[in-house]
Scaffold this active site. Structure first.
Site, short mmCIF file in Angstrom:
data_model
loop_
_atom_site.label_atom_id
_atom_site.label_comp_id
_atom_site.label_asym_id
_atom_site.label_seq_id
_atom_site.Cartn_x
_atom_site.Cartn_y
_atom_site.Cartn_z
N CYS A 187 0.81 -1.22 0.00
CA CYS A 187 0.00 0.00 0.00
C CYS A 187 0.84 1.27 0.00
CB CYS A 187 -0.96 -0.02 1.18
SG CYS A 187 -2.09 -1.43 1.13
N PHE B 265 1.97 -3.45 3.83
CA PHE B 265 2.34 -4.76 4.33
C PHE B 265 3.80 -5.04 3.96
CE2 PHE B 265 -2.19 -6.80 4.15
CZ PHE B 265 -2.55 -6.05 5.26
N HIS C 202 -9.98 2.15 0.56
CA HIS C 202 -8.54 1.91 0.47
C HIS C 202 -8.23 1.26 -0.88
CE1 HIS C 202 -4.50 1.14 1.28
NE2 HIS C 202 -4.56 0.51 2.43
N LYS D 35 -9.36 8.28 2.60
CA LYS D 35 -9.89 6.91 2.48
C LYS D 35 -11.31 6.81 3.05
CE LYS D 35 -5.53 4.32 2.44
NZ LYS D 35 -4.55 5.40 2.60
N GLU E 46 -0.12 5.62 13.58
CA GLU E 46 0.23 6.72 12.69
C GLU E 46 -0.11 8.07 13.32
OE1 GLU E 46 -0.47 8.27 8.09
OE2 GLU E 46 -1.92 6.89 8.98
N HIS F 190 -2.17 8.23 5.83
CA HIS F 190 -2.52 6.90 5.33
C HIS F 190 -3.90 6.50 5.87
CE1 HIS F 190 -1.65 3.08 3.48
NE2 HIS F 190 -1.77 2.42 4.61
#
Length: 408
Positions: free
Chosen positions: A163, A396, A337, A332, A314, A303
């Site tokens: 991502c 990831f 996402h 998002k 975050e 994010h």
């Protein structure tokens, strides 16, 4: 003040659940209305929600190109790239293609084709497997077909950092320009993997929201009641050029890509470092690369996946590095996402915030997580000068990337 290493963003192309086109995207993102809906293709799956690109007709949008040969993630990328090139004022028939590069991010390639052809193999035998299986499945074909379509004869790359892929692609493109390898780079990312198998895997991991009863409220970044993300598809492409070159040809410069940073967590396959050390290193590196102080950041497109773990880690990192002055959003909440495409799409939104002096709200933010000390934008878009915008991406594998955009 423009620096020698700054890179000009001269074109944008967006194909996302928020719409086909930059203006459509910006209106929807500023509205704070989620794009999540029930997905008929996922009926009976553990999670039946998604965010798909509305009204996407590849035969019409890719007139002159055999769209039937292409997997959807490639179709999305081609439409976004054509759009970005037009926006930048370039004619691919007139440019020196040997000095043009393309760097796109992608993770899952043609997952839909692979699933379909695997079924064909099992049910009807090898003679029924399509000869297009490999070329429709391979992630690199996004860059390959874009080069074919637009006459790009310089470096053609696809990067995969999950991502964070979109932000990694922009960083790689910046390096091609700074090194003198290219004069123009089409950079961004694309993803379309809303298949039963992929979605079942994400659901089994516990990554997806289960808010089936109210899909429009399912994606709620930084909210205390968040329970996962809504998976989406989309593509974003930015045209990047050296600032001096863009200025000399009289191009409109939307914003400058002034800083990039990247890091690896070296911690876990799917969970971010519990203290956010990796993404913090990336953010600090991007700020240093841009030559701006943490206190100079006006706006962050975070994010912000709406997963319980990501948002708290975050969010605490952002407060630790930036303090509480920067206005923070996660788009998002509107788009869902888009996985590998997220970093590129959100970079484009950060560019638009810099250009227009308006910042999108976090959709569905009703009850901010009490563990966060952030100036989260909620309800309505916020107007105000944005001289410095930060976009963050985590993936990831422990991949982290951060981008800094500044006014031209």
């Amino acid at each position: 003040m423009t620096r020698v290493g700054d890179i000009a963003v001269t074109g944008l192309g967006l194909v996302t659940p928020a719409g086909v086109g930059v203006e459509e995207n910006w209106r929807r993102v500023l509205s704070g209305r989620s794009c999540a809906t029930p997905d008929e293709a996922l009926r009976g799956m553990p999670v039946e929600l998604s965010c798909r690109v509305p009204g996407f007709d590849p035969e019409q949008l890719l007139d002159g190109f055999p769209a039937w040969q292409l997997e959807r993630f490639v179709q999305l990328a081609l439409v976004a790239a054509r759009m970005a090139v037009r926006d930048a004022g370039w004619d691919p028939k007139a440019w020196d293609g040997t000095r043009v590069g393309v760097v796109l991010g992608n993770s899952l390639g043609g997952a839909a084709t692979f699933e379909q052809q695997h079924d064909a193999l099992r049910e009807r035998g090898p003679s029924k497997v399509s000869p297009l299986l490999v070329t429709r499945y391979m992630p690199n074909m996004a860059a390959g077909y874009l080069a074919i379509d637009l006459g790009v004869r310089g470096p053609g790359l696809v990067v995969a950092t999950a991502c964070a892929s979109g932000a990694t692609a922009l960083t790689t493109a910046r390096d091609l320009l700074r090194s003198g390898t290219c004069d123009i780079v089409l950079a961004g990312a694309t993803e379309s993997a809303l298949t039963p198998t992929v979605m079942s895997g994400l659901a089994k991991m516990g990554a997806l929201s289960k808010s089936h009863g109210a899909p429009e409220h399912a994606s709620k970044p930084f909210d205390a009641e968040r329970d996962g993300f809504v998976a989406a598809e989309g593509a974003g492409v930015l045209v990047l050029e050296r600032t001096a070159d863009a200025t000399s040809r009289g191009a409109t410069i939307r914003a400058l890509l002034s800083g990039c940073g990247a890091s690896s967590d070296a911690h876990h396959a799917t969970a971010p470092h519990p203290e956010g050390q990796g993404i913090e290193r990336a953010v600090r590196a991007a700020l240093a690369d841009a030559g701006v102080a943490a206190g100079d950041v006006d706006h962050v497109n975070a994010h912000g996946t709406a997963t319980p773990m990501n948002d708290i880690i975050e969010g605490r990192m952002l407060h630790r590095v930036l303090g509480g002055a920067a206005a923070v959003t996660s788009t998002k909440g509107v788009t869902g996402h888009t996985l590998a495409a997220a970093g590129a799409i959100e970079a484009a939104y950060a560019v638009l915030a810099v250009q227009h002096g308006v910042m999108p709200p976090v959709a569905n933010l009703k009850n901010p997580d009490p563990g966060l000390e952030l100036d989260l934008i909620s309800g309505e878009p916020r107007e105000g000068r944005v001289d410095v915008a930060l976009s963050t991406s985590l993936g990831f594998g422990g991949h982290n990337a951060a981008l800094v955009f500044t006014t031209a």
